[in-house]
Design an enzyme around this catalytic site. Structure first.
Site, short mmCIF file in Angstrom:
data_model
loop_
_atom_site.label_atom_id
_atom_site.label_comp_id
_atom_site.label_asym_id
_atom_site.label_seq_id
_atom_site.Cartn_x
_atom_site.Cartn_y
_atom_site.Cartn_z
N GLU A 244 -17.67 -38.26 25.06
CA GLU A 244 -17.14 -39.60 24.02
C GLU A 244 -17.66 -38.92 22.79
OE1 GLU A 244 -17.81 -43.79 22.89
OE2 GLU A 244 -16.74 -43.79 24.59
N CYS A 278 -19.77 -45.25 17.16
CA CYS A 278 -18.68 -44.44 17.05
C CYS A 278 -17.28 -45.29 16.87
CB CYS A 278 -18.39 -43.85 18.21
SG CYS A 278 -18.50 -44.43 19.77
#
Length: 479
Positions: A244, A278
Site C-alpha cells: 500500500e 495516505c
C-alpha cells in the site's frame, strides 16, 4: 521504556537508540538498532516454525492465539494509546481510536482463522480436483510510523490467521509501541519464533528481508518510491508482494452539497495525523458555483483547528513525526505557495515539529503540488463545471488509493464513484476504514488488498490437488 529485538521468543539486543517525542524533542525510551544479522536470525526462527511445526495446519490454535492477543491488547488499551501519542505525536483521541480499531481487527481475523475455505469439484468423471488455500510461508511486515498500531495488525493478523509466520520490522520513529503490542503475545500460546521483531535505524535489515529467498511475502506500507525499490529487489526471489503506497485523495464536491456543513469534515479529513495519512483529503475539487463558499468555509474550518501537543485533549493537530520532516514539508509547501494562483491560508511552523494547515487554490491540475503527495497538513482547492470535467481532473494522477464524492443525488454519487479510478470511494464521508472492508490502491498506489476477507489472499497460495479416483463399478462412460 526499553525495546529490544524479539527473536525466537527471546528479547535480545541492547536498546541504545533513542525514540523521540515529536512534540518535545525529548527521548521517551530506547530501542535496539539491528541489521542484517538480526534479520537473518528472525528469518531462521520464522522459517523453523513454519516448516517444522503444525502452526500452518492448526487453525484452532491460531484463533486462540489471536483472541488471547486481542484480550491482552484490550487490557493495555489506554497505556498503548498514550504511548502511541507520545511516540508518534498524533492527537490522543486519534490514538485511542487507532488502538480500538487494531483490537477489533485482531478479533475479526480470529473469526476468519477457522474459515479459510477452498473448494472441490469433479473436473472430469472420476477425477477429483481439490483447491486448498494454504499459508504462503514466512511474511516480512514493514510497519510505517504514521499509524503503527492498526497498520501492524492489518498485515500481521491476516498473516497469522492464514497460517504464516512473520518478521515485523518497526519504523525507527515508532519502535516502542510496536514492541509493547508484540509483548502482549507473551500472554498467549504463540509458538516461539512464529512472530519476530527487528528494529533498525538504517536499511540493512529491511534489505535482507526483501532479498531473502527464505521470505515468501513482503507486506509494506509506505511511499511509492520505496515500494518500487522493494519490487525490484524482490524480483530475484519472485516473492508475493502486498504494497500500500502513496495517495493524493480528492474530494469531489457537487453544487447540491451543503458546503457549510461539510467544510469542517473535509478539514479534519485533510489533517488527520497532521496530514500524515495516505488517505487524507489532499485535493478538494468543488463545482464552480460553490467555489466562493468553499473558499470561505474551508479556510475558516482549517484555521479553527488547534495545533499542539497530542497528549492535550483539547488539541486537534499534533506535531509532524520529527523536526527534520516538518522542515522539509514546510519548504515544499512554501514552494507551492509561491507557485499557486492563490494562497487562502498559509501554515506556520512552531515548537519542535508543529505545522499549521495550508490551503491554496490553483487552476492547473498538472502543478507539482496537485500531483505529488505532500505528507503534511496541506490542501489544494480546484474547481470544475461539469461531471466529465470533475472525473477527468480527479483521475488526472498517478495514484489511485481513495477519493470521496459529496452530493445529495444518490444516482450521481454512484456513477461518479464508479468512474473514479480509486480503490476506495466514500460518499458524503472521508477516511472511514473498517476491518471488514478491503482497502488498497489502483495504479501507483500499490498491489493487493488489506483489511477484509481478501487480505487473506495476500498471505495464501491456492494449491490444486488432483486425484483420479475413478467411477464406481457398473457406471458406463458416455464418451
Amino acid at each position: 521504556m526499553k525495546a529490544p529485538h524479539w527473536i525466537a521468543g527471546a528479547w535480545v539486543g541492547v536498546p541504545s537508540a533513542d525514540s523521540i517525542d515529536p512534540a518535545t524533542g525529548e527521548s521517551i525510551g530506547q530501542f535496539a538498532d539491528g541489521g542484517a544479522a538480526e534479520a537473518d536470525a528472525a528469518i531462521a526462527a520464522a522459517r523453523n516454525v513454519f516448516d517444522r511445526t503444525t502452526w500452518a495446519q492448526d487453525a484452532r490454535l491460531r484463533q486462540d492465539v489471536l483472541l488471547a492477543w486481542a484480550g491482552a491488547l484490550d487490557a493495555q488499551r489506554e497505556p498503548l494509546a498514550t504511548l502511541l501519542t507520545r511516540e508518534n505525536g498524533k492527537a490522543i483521541a486519534q490514538s485511542r481510536g487507532e488502538i480500538a480499531a487494531a483490537i477489533s481487527e485482531v478479533r475479526y481475523y480470529a473469526g476468519l482463522a477457522r474459515h479459510i475455505a477452498g473448494h472441490v469439484l469433479e473436473s472430469e468423471p472420476g477425477t477429483i480436483s481439490t483447491m486448498l488455500r494454504e499459508a504462503a510461508g514466512v511474511a516480512a511486515i514493514f510497519v510505517p510510523w504514521n499509524a503503527p498500531a492498526v497498520l501492524l495488525v492489518r498485515s500481521l493478523a491476516p498473516a497469522l490467521a492464514a497460517g504464516c509466520t512473520a518478521i515485523v520490522k518497526s519504523a525507527a520513529q515508532t519502535p516502542l509501541v510496536i514492541a509493547a503490542m508484540l509483548r502482549c503475545f507473551e500472554q498467549t500460546a504463540l509458538p516461539k519464533g512464529a512472530v519476530n521483531l527487528v528494529h533498525e535505524i538504517g536499511y540493512a535489515a529491511g534489505e535482507r528481508l526483501v532479498e531473502s529467498h527464505d521470505v515468501d511475502i513482503v507486506s509494506f506500507t509506505g511511499s511509492t518510491a520505496t515500494g518500487k525499490k522493494i519490487m525490484a529487489a524482490a524480483a530475484e526471489s519472485m516473492k508475493k508482494l502486498s504494497l500500500e503506497l502513496g495517495g493524493k485523495s480528492c474530494c469531489v464536491v457537487f453544487e447540491d452539497a451543503d458546503v457549510v456543513a461539510i467544510a469542517p469534515r473535509i478539514a479534519r479529513a485533510a489533517t488527520i495525523i497532521s496530514g500524515q495519512q495516505c488517505t487524507a483529503a489532499r485535493r478538494v475539487l468543488v463545482h464552480a458555483r460553490r467555489a466562493a463558499e468553499m473558499r470561505e468555509h474551508l479556510t475558516r474550518a482549517l484555521e479553527a483547528l488547534r495545533v499542539g501537543e497530542g497528549i492535550n485533549e483539547a488539541m486537534d493537530i499534533g506535531p509532524l513525526i520529527d523536526a527534520a520532516t516538518r522542515d522539509a514539508v514546510y519548504q515544499t509547501i512554501a514552494r507551492a505557495c509561491d507557485e499557486a494562483d492563490r494562497v487562502l491560508l498559509r501554515g506556520t511552523r512552531s515548537g519542535h515539529a508543529f505545522l499549521s494547515p495550508t490551503l491554496i487554490e490553483h487552476s492547473d491540475p498538472k502543478a507539482f503540488f496537485c500531483q505529488e503527495e505532500i505528507f503534511g497538513p496541506f490542501v489544494t482547492l480546484e474547481t470544475f463545471d461539469t461531471e466529465a470535467q470533475a472525473i477527468d481532473r480527479a483521475n488526472d494522477t498517478v495514484f489511485g488509493l481513495s477519493a470521496s464524492v459529496w452530493t445529495n443525488d444518490g444516482a450521481r454519487a454512484f456513477r461518479i464513484a464508479r468512474a473514479l479510478r480509486n480503490g476506495t470511494v466514500w460518499i458524503n464521508d472521508h477516511n472511514k476504514l473498517f476491518a471488514e472492508a478491503e482497502t488498497g490502491g489502483y495504479r501507483q498506489s500499490g498491489l493487493g488488498r488489506l483489511h477484509g476477507y481478501d487480505a487473506l489472499a495476500d498471505f495464501t497460495e491456492i494449491k490444486h490437488i488432483c486425484m483420479p479416483a475413478g467411477v464406481a463399478e457398473g457406471i458406463a462412460p458416455l464418451r
